[in-house]
Design a protein around this motif. Sequence first.
Motif, PDB file in Angstrom:
ATOM      1  N   ASP A 118       2.606  -9.658  11.770  1.00  0.00           N
ATOM      2  CA  ASP A 118       3.911  -9.500  11.515  1.00  0.00           C
ATOM      3  C   ASP A 118       4.148  -9.059   9.868  1.00  0.00           C
ATOM      4  N   ARG A 119       3.194  -9.178   9.029  1.00  0.00           N
ATOM      5  CA  ARG A 119       3.356  -8.887   7.614  1.00  0.00           C
ATOM      6  C   ARG A 119       3.379  -7.409   7.520  1.00  0.00           C
ATOM      7  N   TYR A 120       3.067  -6.650   8.486  1.00  0.00           N
ATOM      8  CA  TYR A 120       2.783  -5.261   8.280  1.00  0.00           C
ATOM      9  C   TYR A 120       3.667  -4.492   9.208  1.00  0.00           C
ATOM     10  N   PRO A 121       5.224  -4.603   9.134  1.00  0.00           N
ATOM     11  CA  PRO A 121       5.900  -4.028  10.276  1.00  0.00           C
ATOM     12  C   PRO A 121       5.722  -2.602  10.656  1.00  0.00           C
ATOM     13  N   ALA A 122       5.172  -1.925   9.687  1.00  0.00           N
ATOM     14  CA  ALA A 122       4.886  -0.441   9.775  1.00  0.00           C
ATOM     15  C   ALA A 122       3.879  -0.157  10.931  1.00  0.00           C
ATOM     16  N   ILE A 123       2.999  -1.229  10.767  1.00  0.00           N
ATOM     17  CA  ILE A 123       1.651  -1.387  11.751  1.00  0.00           C
ATOM     18  C   ILE A 123       2.213  -1.826  12.990  1.00  0.00           C
ATOM     19  N   ARG A 124       2.915  -3.142  12.961  1.00  0.00           N
ATOM     20  CA  ARG A 124       2.972  -3.790  14.121  1.00  0.00           C
ATOM     21  C   ARG A 124       3.881  -3.033  15.046  1.00  0.00           C
ATOM     22  N   LEU A 149      -9.920 -10.272   8.071  1.00  0.00           N
ATOM     23  CA  LEU A 149      -8.789  -9.433   8.643  1.00  0.00           C
ATOM     24  C   LEU A 149      -7.691  -9.066   7.738  1.00  0.00           C
ATOM     25  N   PRO A 150      -7.328  -9.958   6.604  1.00  0.00           N
ATOM     26  CA  PRO A 150      -6.093  -9.451   5.876  1.00  0.00           C
ATOM     27  C   PRO A 150      -6.622  -8.287   4.998  1.00  0.00           C
ATOM     28  N   ARG A 151      -7.770  -8.065   4.753  1.00  0.00           N
ATOM     29  CA  ARG A 151      -8.332  -6.945   3.909  1.00  0.00           C
ATOM     30  C   ARG A 151      -8.257  -5.815   4.662  1.00  0.00           C
ATOM     31  N   ALA A 152      -8.450  -5.759   5.923  1.00  0.00           N
ATOM     32  CA  ALA A 152      -8.567  -4.688   6.712  1.00  0.00           C
ATOM     33  C   ALA A 152      -7.291  -4.252   7.202  1.00  0.00           C
ATOM     34  N   LEU A 153      -6.037  -5.127   7.306  1.00  0.00           N
ATOM     35  CA  LEU A 153      -4.822  -4.734   7.637  1.00  0.00           C
ATOM     36  C   LEU A 153      -4.068  -4.288   6.324  1.00  0.00           C
ATOM     37  N   ALA A 212      -2.578  -0.386   6.152  1.00  0.00           N
ATOM     38  CA  ALA A 212      -1.235  -0.324   5.565  1.00  0.00           C
ATOM     39  C   ALA A 212      -1.273   0.731   4.385  1.00  0.00           C
ATOM     40  N   THR A 213      -2.163   0.756   3.442  1.00  0.00           N
ATOM     41  CA  THR A 213      -2.346   1.494   2.388  1.00  0.00           C
ATOM     42  C   THR A 213      -2.507   3.025   2.830  1.00  0.00           C
ATOM     43  N   LEU A 214      -3.401   3.261   3.849  1.00  0.00           N
ATOM     44  CA  LEU A 214      -3.876   4.573   4.353  1.00  0.00           C
ATOM     45  C   LEU A 214      -2.557   5.112   5.003  1.00  0.00           C
ATOM     46  N   GLU A 215      -1.983   4.292   5.849  1.00  0.00           N
ATOM     47  CA  GLU A 215      -0.712   4.835   6.477  1.00  0.00           C
ATOM     48  C   GLU A 215       0.519   5.204   5.478  1.00  0.00           C
ATOM     49  N   GLN A 216       0.500   4.204   4.424  1.00  0.00           N
ATOM     50  CA  GLN A 216       1.466   4.900   3.447  1.00  0.00           C
ATOM     51  C   GLN A 216       1.298   6.035   2.547  1.00  0.00           C
TER      52      GLN A 216
END
Length: 282
Positions: free
Chosen positions: A185-191, A222-226, A230-234
């Motif tokens: 939920d901390r990464y809505p763009a991925i979620r 897991l937080p590092r991977a997310l 998120a950075t790669l997507e942005q």
Amino acid sequence: MQRQFERLVWALERFHWPRYGGVTATALIILSSIGFGIVRGGHTPVVVDWMCDVRDMGANAVGFRIAGVALTGHKHLSRDEVLAIAGVSGRSSLLFLDAAEARARLKANPWVGDATVQKLYPDRLAIDITERVAFALWQKDGQVNVIASDGTVLEAFVSKSVMTLPFVVGAGAETRARDFVAQLDRYPAIRDQVRASVLVAERRWTLKLKSGIDVRLPENDLPRALDQLATLEQDKKLLSRDIVMIDLRLPDRVTVRLSDDAAQAREEALKAKRPKPKGNAA
């Protein structure tokens, strides 16, 4: 042996039976026979229910009928369902209602997280329940169930109202879903792109995106991977590219697998860039 028999006969001859003793003995024999028949025939629950009804009728006749029930906390369960689960019917009397048993029956229902039952004499009953909330859909061995945040299976029926809940798959996913979904939920763009989260071998998660991409996440960190995803997507819009898999399990590298069409197009592009061999001079 002969002497003992003679003594028994002598005692019986001199025993004075009480008045109506024969009638009493006969009645006891008949009642015993009826009781034996009830037990042997498996009718005990029916007889017990009948005796309870008779008992409640007597209590209701002297003013202990349940005239009103104050019910609070129910949302998913209807009023009639709560009363039926608690064992409260139109024949129940407040005097003989077992509040502890009613509470235990309510808590045995998966939708009920907690319950209190109070008897307010002479004719009122108060029931307050705390319902569990549908948190996610969980699939295991092809069966989809609605679960609460603590992993409790609430029901197998999946209605339209819960179709938008997070979807988790695999053994153990029901108990680990709450923590995983909280991080996602901390990464809505991925979620918002996730169709299902699959727990692999009860160790790590794989995200199955609506676009068809699989994102393999590591067992640890897991937080590092997310954050990395998120950075790669942005920066690179990676999730909108023609790929089928992103592997983030290794901390020092990201592995991407192209789709068959993208791989073929890439191969053809590389061939076009290769220098053509020069022919022999004449």
